[in-house]
Design an enzyme around this catalytic site. Structure first.
Site, PDB file in Angstrom:
ATOM      1  N   GLU A 198       2.729  -1.240   8.608  1.00  0.00           N
ATOM      2  CA  GLU A 198       2.150  -0.568   7.447  1.00  0.00           C
ATOM      3  C   GLU A 198       2.397   0.942   7.581  1.00  0.00           C
ATOM      4  O   GLU A 198       2.461   1.480   8.688  1.00  0.00           O
ATOM      5  CB  GLU A 198       0.646  -0.811   7.344  1.00  0.00           C
ATOM      6  CG  GLU A 198       0.244  -2.270   7.154  1.00  0.00           C
ATOM      7  CD  GLU A 198       0.417  -2.764   5.732  1.00  0.00           C
ATOM      8  OE1 GLU A 198       0.742  -1.931   4.848  1.00  0.00           O
ATOM      9  OE2 GLU A 198       0.242  -3.978   5.496  1.00  0.00           O
ATOM     10  N   CYS A 199       2.505   1.620   6.439  1.00  0.00           N
ATOM     11  CA  CYS A 199       2.709   3.072   6.492  1.00  0.00           C
ATOM     12  C   CYS A 199       1.401   3.815   6.755  1.00  0.00           C
ATOM     13  O   CYS A 199       1.419   4.982   7.134  1.00  0.00           O
ATOM     14  CB  CYS A 199       3.330   3.566   5.188  1.00  0.00           C
ATOM     15  SG  CYS A 199       2.245   3.422   3.746  1.00  0.00           S
ATOM     16  N   GLY A 200       0.278   3.146   6.548  1.00  0.00           N
ATOM     17  CA  GLY A 200      -1.015   3.773   6.790  1.00  0.00           C
ATOM     18  C   GLY A 200      -1.891   3.863   5.555  1.00  0.00           C
ATOM     19  O   GLY A 200      -3.098   4.063   5.655  1.00  0.00           O
TER      20      GLY A 200
END
Length: 241
Positions: free
Chosen positions: A236-238
């Site tokens: 996930e990118c965050g």
């Protein structure tokens, strides 16, 4: 569990357990219609203009006839095809597009001059914070958002397998995942039946499209998101953590 979310002008209580039970077998259109009815102000869509995002936009703008602001994060590192799709969607849907980006830089060159060459290789967490997380949080705040709609599906990744349809984010906003129960096949059936526009890169081996420097093609049998952050254990990118 009953929680409440608030903006400057409203406070709304949501029983997440009840909502998730009620809408587990509902269609995306029914979930979005409920959201429109029960969140009269402060409802937005966040979109990376992947195919699932486009389906949600189509339902909102063409089926329900209820345009909501669409937050787009201009990371300055998108594929040209992605930006062309954004422009096309604006024309077709008369999209209420709200673009947010890293402050004080307008090109990749300016980004590199300020943050260094290939920041994604040196510190991927910082790269995503600068290009996605901070701009998203700023955008949600500036739009006085009470709830935001995402295009995530449970079958996209193991980390999303137990994702609820309705959840609460860390800032007290409701997150709505209207196609959580759909499969990749369901999405493409909808696209074919409704003539939804989509990124041509999806037809060229990119089922999930992120930033150009860190997105690769996905081979047969690989996870749908295997082309994102290839070679790392990142999933996930965050934004959704």
């Amino acid at each position: 569990m009953t929680v409440s979310t608030a903006s400057r002008n409203q406070t709304i209580a949501f029983d997440l357990d009840k909502l998730n039970e009620q809408f587990e077998t509902a269609t995306p259109k029914e979930i979005l219609a409920w959201s429109i009815e029960n969140i009269p102000m402060g409802l937005v869509q966040t979109s990376a203009f992947n195919v699932d995002d486009m389906i949600i936009t189509h339902i909102l703008y063409s089926e329900l006839k209820h345009p909501v602001p669409v937050i787009f994060l201009d990371t300055l590192h998108h594929f040209p095809e992605s930006l062309e799709l954004v422009a096309k969607a604006i024309q077709i849907y008369n999209l209420d597009l709200q673009t947010f980006k890293t402050p004080d830089v307008d090109t990749r060159e300016a980004f590199e001059a300020k943050y260094g060459d290939k920041l994604w290789d040196k510190d991927i967490a910082q790269f995503h914070h600068i290009t996605k997380i901070e701009p998203l949080l700023r955008g949600l705040d500036e739009l006085n958002s009470v709830a935001w709609i995402t295009g995530r599906r449970r079958d996209q990744a193991v980390t999303r397998a137990n994702m609820p349809i309705f959840e609460f984010d860390g800032k007290g906003r409701l997150k709505v995942n209207p196609i959580a129960t759909w499969t990749r096949k369901d999405s493409w059936v909808y696209v074919a039946e409704h003539g939804v526009i989509y990124n041509p890169l999806h037809d060229k081996g990119y089922p999930s499209i992120g930033d150009e420097p860190i997105t690769t093609k996905v081979g047969e049998g690989e996870d749908e998101r295997a082309g994102r952050w290839r070679g790392s254990d990142k999933t996930e990118c965050g934004i959704h953590i």
